[in-house]
Write an enzyme that holds these catalytic residues in place. Structure first.
Site, PDB file in Angstrom:
ATOM      1  CG  ASP A 156      -9.156  -1.659   5.594  1.00  0.00           C
ATOM      2  OD1 ASP A 156      -8.269  -1.055   6.216  1.00  0.00           O
ATOM      3  OD2 ASP A 156      -8.903  -2.466   4.674  1.00  0.00           O
ATOM      4  CD  GLU A 206     -17.661  12.230   2.701  1.00  0.00           C
ATOM      5  OE1 GLU A 206     -18.366  11.519   3.434  1.00  0.00           O
ATOM      6  OE2 GLU A 206     -17.235  13.357   3.046  1.00  0.00           O
ATOM      7  CD  GLU A 223      -6.563  -8.153   5.910  1.00  0.00           C
ATOM      8  OE1 GLU A 223      -7.479  -7.461   5.434  1.00  0.00           O
ATOM      9  OE2 GLU A 223      -5.366  -7.785   5.957  1.00  0.00           O
ATOM     10  CD1 TRP A 263     -12.256 -10.095  -0.452  1.00  0.00           C
ATOM     11  CD2 TRP A 263     -11.014  -9.772   1.370  1.00  0.00           C
ATOM     12  NE1 TRP A 263     -11.037 -10.678  -0.682  1.00  0.00           N
ATOM     13  CE2 TRP A 263     -10.248 -10.495   0.416  1.00  0.00           C
ATOM     14  CE3 TRP A 263     -10.424  -9.451   2.590  1.00  0.00           C
ATOM     15  CZ2 TRP A 263      -8.935 -10.911   0.670  1.00  0.00           C
ATOM     16  CZ3 TRP A 263      -9.122  -9.855   2.837  1.00  0.00           C
ATOM     17  CH2 TRP A 263      -8.395 -10.576   1.894  1.00  0.00           C
ATOM     18  NE  ARG A 321      -3.413  -2.750   0.172  1.00  0.00           N
ATOM     19  CZ  ARG A 321      -4.027  -3.371  -0.842  1.00  0.00           C
ATOM     20  NH1 ARG A 321      -3.903  -2.888  -2.080  1.00  0.00           N
ATOM     21  NH2 ARG A 321      -4.742  -4.441  -0.641  1.00  0.00           N
ATOM     22  CD  GLU A 336      -5.434  -0.080   1.523  1.00  0.00           C
ATOM     23  OE1 GLU A 336      -5.879  -1.179   1.156  1.00  0.00           O
ATOM     24  OE2 GLU A 336      -5.004   0.126   2.689  1.00  0.00           O
ATOM     25  CD  GLU A 357      -3.221   0.569  12.166  1.00  0.00           C
ATOM     26  OE1 GLU A 357      -2.940  -0.186  13.123  1.00  0.00           O
ATOM     27  OE2 GLU A 357      -3.385   0.155  11.010  1.00  0.00           O
ATOM     28  NE  ARG A 400      -2.126  -3.225  12.245  1.00  0.00           N
ATOM     29  CZ  ARG A 400      -2.832  -3.490  11.155  1.00  0.00           C
ATOM     30  NH1 ARG A 400      -2.958  -4.715  10.721  1.00  0.00           N
ATOM     31  NH2 ARG A 400      -3.420  -2.516  10.500  1.00  0.00           N
TER      32      ARG A 400
END
Length: 723
Positions: free
Chosen positions: A390, A553, A311, A583, A186, A418, A412, A344
């Site tokens: 995410d 946006e 993941e 996903w 990324r 990304e 975080e 995490r």
């Protein structure tokens, strides 16, 4: 030790001109230690360029031990003094500032901690006073930010101290070039500044320059490898540890501590054990022995970062153990050395059945971790993404942040873009991060996210100012995923440097206005003189950047629904790209409506993870904010928003408006061609990227509008062309 400057690399927010105010004056540095030496070297370099003078007595305070840059000044007159509070026989100005501090804060002192400092002006002398060398370093860069105003007629006593103890950037850099993710996962700014084709970079000059930039914006910690720890990266913990030590040596002069991303299965991959069960005694001993060797090589290592059961990464679930069990074995190994483990919380089922609407990825972190509150060791930091999905352009605050009162929590953020244009689009993220940090989970009377994470006391003085803020408990942590690579401009897009700078400034002082941070970055980076051109540059950059997050946006996924990106690389539109995948990133658009029902009444129940009043606000179709409507509700296309527009018309209007705003941005930037403060190469790079942003925004507009026109059959009320 003077840090050499890399050649052919943009200086970002530390061009030589930014040091003119310091370099043209007489400066005294009082104190000893590595970071005090860094302050001295920075001042010496500035004085050599701009004709000032520097004195740095020995640790005994002998004023005959001195160095000057231009001319030998022995008259004891100074314009600027950097002094540790332990300095013996300092000038009168320092004594006066000490007395002002005592009167204001009492005999207990100002409580500035290891990294804080006081600044004041007395009898024509600007004084920076700190208890520890790190405070002098941060004080130096504060004076650089202030420029000439630091030496104005008067400056009241100000106290500066960071709200967050750890202000950290995670680098998702691979040692080996990954066949899918490349050198930097990324990453959108070239290769890694640490690694190249399976080995440590042969020239670490740029790493030292990077540490300098980080210190100047307040960052004090990084990781040097990807959280997805592959085979080669795993060996950084053992036989490749010398590479990490070499990086740490380059960063140490600027107070930046290195952390390592460690694989949970390292006892198997590196130690030859048959198991990584965190409750197995051999596993515990392996982690303890390995960590002891790590600290022998890097005594000031910050600790480990771990992605587990996420993941495809291995974790404690394989052994029937909890995440607390997994984190605590590493925490126990780190504790004797003062290290922490960042664990995490990005844990969810990435193989879910898209047909099953009862499964909700947004719920996962809360469901996994809240039963474990109070079970983690004190040196475990649960690292929580700011939103529950995410790093989307619009998400609600993660409910997990407010649900772990007995656990240290870090928020975080994603500095690398990304899902916000991949550093090909202008998207100044500080306004979004400010909203994240200012969100109050328990309503207006409760603490905001920044205070929760900082462990801040309620007794804020001088609220809203940079220099006092709040009293933190020395455990707070804000983490960002870095946007840096070996690109000549550091971040690919020259204007994306502002996001890196803003992350550091918000980690230090979360209450700082994003517009004020942008002003700092503009004035440092372009160092404009006080002319008409300078004011024009500031106006233009504010017009280009202030609203760029909301512009992005407008032309991408609407009303908080998220994703709609091309699978895999995540650049550009693909409305159904993830719709029928495992996903968990769905929008559920059909002929009647769009959005995800996360209510307690009829949906996944995610709204119940929030405390009141937000659990009720998000549950209610009438109260839910428009910008998050489709995150929490599935609604008909004719549903009327608080704005008065229907959902379908809002989609059309915002996507047309977003493209128009990008076109306006490009036209504004074009007018800066030949403007003195903007170098031609920077102007050309930004112009090229704005062309791409406009092309991509048009593609987003056309695909989104066409998709929803074909789904709904409702035409645009204004008769505009939809493909």
């Amino acid at each position: 030790m003077t840090i050499p400057e890399p050649t052919g690399v943009h200086p970002a927010w530390l061009p030589p001109e930014a040091f003119r105010a310091i370099g043209s004056r007489r400066t005294l540095v009082l104190g000893a230690g590595l970071l005090v030496g860094t302050v001295r070297d920075e001042v010496a370099r500035a004085c050599a360029a701009y004709g000032g003078a520097l004195r740095h007595p020995g640790v005994t305070g002998d004023l005959d031990t001195r160095e000057t840059a231009r001319g030998d000044r022995a008259d004891g007159a100074f314009d600027l003094v950097f002094a540790l509070s332990t300095a013996q026989s300092p000038p009168d100005a320092v004594q006066a500032v000490r007395e002002r501090s005592r009167r204001r804060y009492g005999d207990a002192g100002p409580g500035i901690g290891d990294e804080g400092f006081l600044i004041a002006r007395h009898d024509g002398v600007t004084v920076v006073l700190a208890d520890e060398p790190a405070g002098l370093l941060y004080g130096l860069f504060h004076v650089v930010r202030l420029g000439k105003p630091a030496f104005g007629a008067a400056r009241p006593l100000e106290r500066h101290r960071p709200a967050m103890r750890l202000r950290m950037l995670d680098h998702w850099d691979n040692v080996d070039v990954h066949p899918v993710m490349g050198q930097v996962e990324r990453g959108y700014a070239g290769g890694s500044i640490f690694w190249r084709d399976g080995a440590l970079s042969g020239d670490l000059t740029r790493v030292g320059a990077y540490g300098r930039l980080l210190a100047a914006c307040g960052v004090n910690a990084i990781t040097v490898n990807n959280v997805n720890v592959h085979a080669t990266e795993a060996h950084l913990l053992t036989d490749r540890l010398g590479d990490v030590a070499a990086i740490a040596d380059r960063l140490r002069p600027y107070g930046v501590r290195v952390h390592l991303s460690a694989g949970f299965a390292s006892p198997i991959a590196l130690g030859g054990l048959p198991t990584a069960d965190p409750l197995d005694e051999d596993v515990r001993e392996w982690w303890a022995r390995t960590t002891e060797r790590v600290y022998q090589a890097i005594p000031d290592l910050g600790g480990y970062v771990v992605k587990a059961d996420s993941e495809g990464q291995p974790g404690p679930f394989a052994y029937g153990r909890s995440h607390a069990d997994g984190a605590n074995v590493l925490a126990d190994a780190l504790a004797p050395f003062g290290g922490v483990v960042h664990w995490r919380a990005f844990v969810y089922n990435h193989r879910q059945d898209w047909r099953d609407r009862s499964v909700d990825r947004a719920r996962a972190a809360y469901d996994h971790f809240t039963p474990l509150d109070g079970l983690f060791r004190g040196n475990v930091i649960l690292q929580v993404k700011h939103g529950p999905i995410d790093f989307q352009v619009r998400e609600p605050s993660s409910p997990l942040i407010a649900a772990m009162p007995a656990t240290r929590v870090a928020v975080e953020l994603q500095v690398t873009q990304e899902y916000t244009g991949q550093q090909r689009h202008v998207c100044y993220l500080a306004p979004m991060w400010s909203e994240v940090l200012a969100f109050r989970p328990w309503g207006p009377a409760g603490p905001d996210v920044a205070r929760i994470v900082a462990g801040a006391a309620a007794d804020r003085d001088d609220i809203g100012t940079e220099h006092d803020g709040w009293t933190a408990d020395e455990t707070g942590c804000l983490v960002g995923v870095s946007n840096v690579g070996d690109d000549p401009y550091w971040t690919g897009h020259p204007l994306a440097q502002a996001n890196l700078y803003a992350f550091g400034r918000l980690a230090w002082a979360p209450w700082t206005d994003p517009g004020a941070i942008l002003d700092e970055w503009i004035d440092l980076t372009f160092a404009p003189a006080e002319t008409g051109d300078a004011e024009r540059l500031r106006r233009t950059l504010h017009a280009v950047m202030d609203g760029s997050w909301r512009t992005y946006e407008r032309y991408t996924a609407p009303l908080g629904v998220g994703f709609m990106v091309r699978p895999g690389h995540h650049y550009g539109p693909d409305v159904d790209g993830y719709e029928y995948t495992p996903w968990g990133t769905y929008h559920f658009a059909d002929r009647d409506g769009v959005g995800v029902d996360r209510t307690r009444a009829t949906g996944t129940g995610f709204t119940g993870q929030y405390p009141p009043p937000w659990s009720e606000v998000y549950e209610s179709l009438e109260q839910c904010p428009d910008e998050l409507l489709l995150f929490f509700h599935h609604v008909p296309y004719g549903h009327v928003l608080h704005s008065g527009s229907t959902v379908i018309q809002h989609i059309y209007d915002t996507h047309f408006a977003g493209v128009e705003q990008v076109a306006e941005t490009r036209a504004l930037w074009a007018k800066l061609a030949g403007a003195g403060p903007v170098p031609p190469d920077v102007h050309a790079r930004v112009s090229e990227l704005l062309d791409e942003q406009l092309r991509c925004a048009e593609e987003w507009r056309d695909q989104i509008n066409a998709y929803f026109f074909r789904k709904s059959g409702v035409p645009d009320a204004h008769g505009r062309r939809i493909p």
